[in-house]
Design a protein around this motif. Structure first.
Motif, PDB file in Angstrom:
ATOM      1  N   ASN A  26      13.913   1.181 -11.670  1.00  0.00           N
ATOM      2  CA  ASN A  26      13.211   1.960 -11.891  1.00  0.00           C
ATOM      3  C   ASN A  26      12.120   1.947 -11.596  1.00  0.00           C
ATOM      4  O   ASN A  26      10.563   1.426 -11.072  1.00  0.00           O
ATOM      5  CB  ASN A  26      13.445   3.217 -11.914  1.00  0.00           C
ATOM      6  N   GLU A  27      11.780   0.433 -12.558  1.00  0.00           N
ATOM      7  CA  GLU A  27      10.427   0.256 -12.862  1.00  0.00           C
ATOM      8  C   GLU A  27       9.846  -1.494 -11.826  1.00  0.00           C
ATOM      9  O   GLU A  27       8.405  -0.883 -12.078  1.00  0.00           O
ATOM     10  CB  GLU A  27      10.277  -0.643 -14.324  1.00  0.00           C
ATOM     11  N   ALA A  28      10.664  -1.332 -11.819  1.00  0.00           N
ATOM     12  CA  ALA A  28      10.321  -2.852 -10.735  1.00  0.00           C
ATOM     13  C   ALA A  28      10.381  -2.242  -9.413  1.00  0.00           C
ATOM     14  O   ALA A  28       9.101  -1.768  -8.359  1.00  0.00           O
ATOM     15  CB  ALA A  28      12.087  -3.347 -10.419  1.00  0.00           C
ATOM     16  N   LYS A  29      11.123  -1.107  -9.132  1.00  0.00           N
ATOM     17  CA  LYS A  29      11.220  -0.371  -8.192  1.00  0.00           C
ATOM     18  C   LYS A  29       9.383   0.354  -7.819  1.00  0.00           C
ATOM     19  O   LYS A  29       8.645   0.556  -6.550  1.00  0.00           O
ATOM     20  CB  LYS A  29      11.953   1.015  -7.757  1.00  0.00           C
ATOM     21  N   ASP A  30       9.009   1.348  -9.105  1.00  0.00           N
ATOM     22  CA  ASP A  30       7.940   1.532  -9.176  1.00  0.00           C
ATOM     23  C   ASP A  30       6.485   0.862  -9.213  1.00  0.00           C
ATOM     24  O   ASP A  30       5.440   1.117  -7.991  1.00  0.00           O
ATOM     25  CB  ASP A  30       7.417   2.416  -9.790  1.00  0.00           C
ATOM     26  N   TYR A  31       6.708  -0.674  -9.747  1.00  0.00           N
ATOM     27  CA  TYR A  31       5.545  -1.770  -9.347  1.00  0.00           C
ATOM     28  C   TYR A  31       5.654  -2.321  -8.036  1.00  0.00           C
ATOM     29  O   TYR A  31       4.122  -2.507  -7.797  1.00  0.00           O
ATOM     30  CB  TYR A  31       6.201  -2.761  -9.919  1.00  0.00           C
ATOM     31  N   LEU A  32       6.784  -1.709  -7.680  1.00  0.00           N
ATOM     32  CA  LEU A  32       6.655  -2.391  -6.034  1.00  0.00           C
ATOM     33  C   LEU A  32       6.040  -1.300  -5.114  1.00  0.00           C
ATOM     34  O   LEU A  32       5.411  -1.226  -4.117  1.00  0.00           O
ATOM     35  CB  LEU A  32       7.838  -2.949  -4.800  1.00  0.00           C
ATOM     36  N   ASP A  33       6.496   0.030  -5.053  1.00  0.00           N
ATOM     37  CA  ASP A  33       5.475   0.511  -4.777  1.00  0.00           C
ATOM     38  C   ASP A  33       4.576   0.283  -4.382  1.00  0.00           C
ATOM     39  O   ASP A  33       3.662   1.092  -4.116  1.00  0.00           O
ATOM     40  CB  ASP A  33       5.746   2.406  -5.502  1.00  0.00           C
ATOM     41  N   GLU A  34       3.582   0.703  -6.029  1.00  0.00           N
ATOM     42  CA  GLU A  34       2.164   0.360  -6.132  1.00  0.00           C
ATOM     43  C   GLU A  34       1.605  -0.550  -5.847  1.00  0.00           C
ATOM     44  O   GLU A  34       0.244  -0.679  -5.210  1.00  0.00           O
ATOM     45  CB  GLU A  34       2.012   0.976  -8.113  1.00  0.00           C
ATOM     46  N   HIS A  35       2.086  -1.814  -5.765  1.00  0.00           N
ATOM     47  CA  HIS A  35       1.316  -3.439  -5.733  1.00  0.00           C
ATOM     48  C   HIS A  35       1.927  -3.712  -4.404  1.00  0.00           C
ATOM     49  O   HIS A  35       1.437  -5.521  -4.305  1.00  0.00           O
ATOM     50  CB  HIS A  35       1.823  -4.110  -6.825  1.00  0.00           C
ATOM     51  N   ALA A  36       2.976  -3.304  -3.508  1.00  0.00           N
ATOM     52  CA  ALA A  36       3.865  -4.368  -3.185  1.00  0.00           C
ATOM     53  C   ALA A  36       3.026  -4.835  -1.734  1.00  0.00           C
ATOM     54  O   ALA A  36       2.969  -6.379  -1.106  1.00  0.00           O
ATOM     55  CB  ALA A  36       4.762  -3.626  -1.794  1.00  0.00           C
ATOM     56  N   ASP A  37       2.031  -4.315  -1.294  1.00  0.00           N
ATOM     57  CA  ASP A  37       0.374  -4.959  -0.344  1.00  0.00           C
ATOM     58  C   ASP A  37      -0.387  -5.502  -1.630  1.00  0.00           C
ATOM     59  O   ASP A  37      -0.337  -6.439  -0.353  1.00  0.00           O
ATOM     60  CB  ASP A  37      -0.621  -4.076   0.158  1.00  0.00           C
ATOM     61  N   GLU A  38       0.122  -5.753  -2.640  1.00  0.00           N
ATOM     62  CA  GLU A  38      -0.976  -7.003  -3.005  1.00  0.00           C
ATOM     63  C   GLU A  38      -0.500  -8.122  -3.913  1.00  0.00           C
ATOM     64  O   GLU A  38      -1.107  -9.099  -4.043  1.00  0.00           O
ATOM     65  CB  GLU A  38      -1.781  -6.045  -4.498  1.00  0.00           C
ATOM     66  N   ILE A  39       0.820  -8.250  -3.403  1.00  0.00           N
ATOM     67  CA  ILE A  39       1.819  -9.191  -3.867  1.00  0.00           C
ATOM     68  C   ILE A  39       2.057 -10.396  -2.923  1.00  0.00           C
ATOM     69  O   ILE A  39       2.425  -9.857  -1.646  1.00  0.00           O
ATOM     70  CB  ILE A  39       2.863  -8.749  -5.033  1.00  0.00           C
ATOM     71  N   SER A  41       4.582 -12.695  -0.483  1.00  0.00           N
ATOM     72  CA  SER A  41       6.166 -12.529  -0.109  1.00  0.00           C
ATOM     73  C   SER A  41       7.034 -12.858  -0.972  1.00  0.00           C
ATOM     74  O   SER A  41       7.726 -12.021  -1.230  1.00  0.00           O
ATOM     75  CB  SER A  41       5.847 -12.754   0.849  1.00  0.00           C
ATOM     76  N   GLN A  42       6.738 -14.034  -1.239  1.00  0.00           N
ATOM     77  CA  GLN A  42       7.679 -14.599  -2.424  1.00  0.00           C
ATOM     78  C   GLN A  42       8.163 -14.107  -3.724  1.00  0.00           C
ATOM     79  O   GLN A  42       9.142 -13.652  -3.818  1.00  0.00           O
ATOM     80  CB  GLN A  42       7.162 -16.295  -2.892  1.00  0.00           C
ATOM     81  N   GLU A  43       7.163 -13.132  -4.105  1.00  0.00           N
ATOM     82  CA  GLU A  43       7.101 -12.457  -5.129  1.00  0.00           C
ATOM     83  C   GLU A  43       7.701 -11.208  -5.100  1.00  0.00           C
ATOM     84  O   GLU A  43       9.103 -10.591  -5.597  1.00  0.00           O
ATOM     85  CB  GLU A  43       5.620 -12.223  -5.336  1.00  0.00           C
TER      86      GLU A  43
END
Length: 76
Positions: A26-39, A41-43
């Motif tokens: 869930n923590e990783a999902k939340d991270y992706l929800d907040e930062h997917a456009d900033e990281i 494609s490899q990460e």
């Protein structure tokens, strides 16, 4: 001499493992929800792959819990 196999708390330990793995998922999902456009494609891919492995682990833990429950019933 080897210690006897004490399986009395295995289910509790497995449930703790499930809880911890779900929290990480869930923590990783939340991270992706907040930062997917900033990281990169490899990460993004690495996090998604890790979450897939976490889901597999959770299923494995649940299977082990079922095995433990059956072993306890057989012992009774």
């Amino acid at each position: 001499m080897a210690k006897p196999d004490n399986r009395a708390d295995n289910v509790a330990k497995l449930k703790d493992s499930i809880d911890n793995t779900l929290a990480n998922l869930n923590e990783a999902k939340d991270y992706l929800d907040e930062h997917a456009d900033e990281i990169s494609s490899q990460e993004l891919s690495a996090i998604q792959d890790k979450n897939a492995r976490r889901k597999e682990s959770i299923e494995g833990f649940r299977s082990e819990i079922a095995d433990e429950a059956q072993a306890q019933q057989d012992a009774d």
